[in-house]
Scaffold this motif. Sequence first.
Motif, PDB file in Angstrom:
ATOM      1  N   PRO A  31     108.589  -1.592  60.078  1.00  0.00           N
ATOM      2  CA  PRO A  31     108.148  -2.484  61.164  1.00  0.00           C
ATOM      3  C   PRO A  31     109.018  -3.722  61.304  1.00  0.00           C
ATOM      4  O   PRO A  31     109.279  -4.161  62.425  1.00  0.00           O
ATOM      5  N   MET A  32     109.482  -4.272  60.184  1.00  0.00           N
ATOM      6  CA  MET A  32     110.337  -5.454  60.283  1.00  0.00           C
ATOM      7  C   MET A  32     111.624  -5.102  61.019  1.00  0.00           C
ATOM      8  O   MET A  32     112.091  -5.843  61.881  1.00  0.00           O
ATOM      9  N   GLY A  42     106.990  -8.715  62.879  1.00  0.00           N
ATOM     10  CA  GLY A  42     107.363  -7.604  62.003  1.00  0.00           C
ATOM     11  C   GLY A  42     106.846  -7.807  60.596  1.00  0.00           C
ATOM     12  O   GLY A  42     106.328  -6.873  59.974  1.00  0.00           O
ATOM     13  N   ILE A  43     106.958  -9.035  60.102  1.00  0.00           N
ATOM     14  CA  ILE A  43     106.435  -9.320  58.764  1.00  0.00           C
ATOM     15  C   ILE A  43     104.928  -9.093  58.766  1.00  0.00           C
ATOM     16  O   ILE A  43     104.381  -8.499  57.839  1.00  0.00           O
ATOM     17  N   GLY A  44     104.275  -9.547  59.843  1.00  0.00           N
ATOM     18  CA  GLY A  44     102.824  -9.383  59.938  1.00  0.00           C
ATOM     19  C   GLY A  44     102.420  -7.922  59.917  1.00  0.00           C
ATOM     20  O   GLY A  44     101.547  -7.517  59.150  1.00  0.00           O
ATOM     21  N   ALA A  45     103.086  -7.122  60.739  1.00  0.00           N
ATOM     22  CA  ALA A  45     102.740  -5.704  60.805  1.00  0.00           C
ATOM     23  C   ALA A  45     102.983  -5.036  59.457  1.00  0.00           C
ATOM     24  O   ALA A  45     102.134  -4.290  58.956  1.00  0.00           O
ATOM     25  N   GLY A  46     104.132  -5.328  58.863  1.00  0.00           N
ATOM     26  CA  GLY A  46     104.456  -4.731  57.569  1.00  0.00           C
ATOM     27  C   GLY A  46     103.469  -5.161  56.497  1.00  0.00           C
ATOM     28  O   GLY A  46     103.017  -4.354  55.688  1.00  0.00           O
ATOM     29  N   SER A  47     103.084  -6.447  56.518  1.00  0.00           N
ATOM     30  CA  SER A  47     102.177  -6.946  55.501  1.00  0.00           C
ATOM     31  C   SER A  47     100.805  -6.290  55.610  1.00  0.00           C
ATOM     32  O   SER A  47     100.225  -5.882  54.612  1.00  0.00           O
ATOM     33  N   ILE A  48     100.298  -6.201  56.836  1.00  0.00           N
ATOM     34  CA  ILE A  48      98.994  -5.552  57.016  1.00  0.00           C
ATOM     35  C   ILE A  48      99.057  -4.122  56.492  1.00  0.00           C
ATOM     36  O   ILE A  48      98.187  -3.661  55.743  1.00  0.00           O
TER      37      ILE A  48
END
Lengths: 366, 427
Positions: free
Chosen positions: B312-313, B350-356
């Motif tokens: 995602p990132m 991207g960080i948000g999507a990857g983190s979730i």
Amino acid sequence: MADTHSGDAFVEFERVQKSYDGEVLVVKDLNLSIPKGEFLTMLGPSGSGKTTCLMMLAGFETATHGEIKIDGVSINNIPPHKRGIGMVFQNYALFPHMTIAENLSFPLEVRKIGKSDREAKVKRALDMVEMGDFGGRRPAQLSGGQQQRIALARALVFEPELVLMDEPLGALDKQLREKMQFEITHLAHSLGITTVYVTHDQTEALTMSDRVAVFDDGRIQQIDPPDVLYENPKNAFVAQFIGENNTLHGTVKSISGDECVVVLDSGEEIDAMPVNVSKVGERTTVSIRPERVEFDKSRLHADAHTLKAEVLEFIYMGDIFRTRLRVAGTDEFIIKSRNAPDQTRLKPGEHVEIGWLARDCRALEA
Amino acid sequence: MSETGQNTGQNGLVLAADGTPLKKSLARSLRVEKLRALALIAPLLLFVLFSFIWPIGEMLFRSVDNRDVGEVLPKTVAVLKDWDGTSGELPDETVYKAFTADMLVAIDAKQHTKLGRRLNYETSGISSLFRKSGRKIKKLDLETDGPFKEALIKIDKKWGDVETWKAIQTHSVKYTDGYYLAAIDMQRTPEGAAAQSEDKRIMMTLFKRTLWMSMIITGMCVLLGYPVAWILANLPARSANLLMILVLLPFWTSLLVRTSAWKVMLQQQGVINEVLVWLGMVADDSRLVIINNQFGTITAMTHILLPFMILPMYSVMQTIQPTYLRAAKSLGATNWTAFWRVYFPQSIPGIGAGSILVFILSIGYYITPEIVGGAKGVFISNRIAYHISSSGNWGLAAALGAILLAVVLVLYWVYDKIVGIDNVKLG
């Protein structure tokens, strides 16, 4: 090549070369000097090296050879952020996560300018482009034309002496583009900043610039004020690239001073002005502007050479008429005539005789 | 025809050409399209309904379902209602008689051991009481062998213990919060909810550890994945594709194999320790303990979940045009300022999507902690698996699962409040 050294040069390119792969030179031996306050346009087809030159000036590309100077100081080793050059990008590059005011404030913040000073400058810059009420919005909420103005304001807000613009009007529709062309030139002149403008649109180049540098094949083919460029193209490329031109091919029959006679490949003779030809018997390409062709015999010299022509197509374009003719073996000969009350409207199938003044027809290299 | 060129009815409704209200006409014309769309997704909808939503609902229901006691001992439950457990006196003969009657039926249907197991979750020892007494109660005759109070106490003296009857009474309700209490280290006693005895408390530790370690793993993935995603997004397409294959390579290998490989790497006689000893950086008798603890779990899971962070990132960074950085630099920003103020904020979705993605995946991870986690590095999911497959306490497993689900939903909500779910982009 155009070598325009002058004492008051503000930006200078000295024998600059650029190659990306070590095999092909994208920019070949570029010499250019731009005086302070000038609006210079780099015009050329894509791949001609104009954008590379701009990027080297901005510091995003390094010159493979040669020197670039601003105000007499070589900037080859100065990183982009220390050059203090304002730049407007093709797609504006407004930061989408910041408001308009934050976008404008950014160059001032990185220069550590105080808050009150910053706000005053941002306001002044926004007012300058008539966008004073838009400070709180985000770039995505603005139309293309408004984004364009903001990009311009952002490039000017930190008061640079030199502003570069990389095809900034490419994404706008025709009407807006024409309006912005006027506004940008007006702004640049009233602020007295030096502007280097890159475009592939020759109308834009002609209407906006103090001087135009025509690029092709990594070289400046001609650098002159717009009127000189249009009326006295120095070679076939410039003639062909700037405005519309009719070209015919032939051989020089005789030269006398600034007039010559050319025998076309179809056997007919025409009058021309020798530009890049010097010897009798030399091959030549002659170029004539469509608006300088006459089909009314009374307006030509009595002894002028004429060509027989057949009208193929008549196109009504509002302010002008555009007529396509078959002349000397080509079907693509164009005449433009003004839509005036007494103007003759040619009909397809009609046969006419066309001619021109010798100085309007330029005999260039083959 | 009104001036605007629209047909307008008496009550101001806009009418179609044939006089029907425009809204109705529009709905009719869209109906076929809607039906077609529904028909297209129907197979998947039915599949998901029967294979996913229904079983999950069933499973979650188990976390409150407590009909066992009432179903197996209907008469006992009815008469036990009148008994006051706090008095300290044993229930009277009617209860014992009803219980014997219920048990005789239950033993025939072989239900009494199941009941014993159920009650054993709350009061240990009851399971064996039911199993052992079962054989003897079977021989009792309801008509002749009374009174049953003495008979039962003779069979096992635990039937003379008030606590046994209190347990039956407490857990005879149809729906219980007992499993949920157990899932947060509490228990239901006749006096109400109370904390579990200290030596039995494990769930909260596990929950906290699961959340804490998932956060560390997510953080590690961000730190390690960000530069990789950046390089991927900024390389020319050819080299980027090659690098992408390397990123995706782990996906082509079985999860079990990858985790086992970590075991080979990390164990005391493993590759890392051997190399360190060989290099003389670690003494032979003080080899690093890097497996069967939290370090092992974090290392292996970071490696396994990294692609879910990078992808995602990468797809978000790909959409960030390089001209933004150039623009920032031309405006006077240094490389670092340009990155931090212009590039990084745009890469946050991207960080948000990857983190979730990584956090939710790791919160429910099972295989890797099971293999490399040891006792100190296991997650709540390992406990759920234990209750599903070993202890058979499905109710508790369901309660744990439901809590985990709720935690994820709450975190999702918090995330939406802080970052905004609109800011999450998978591409």
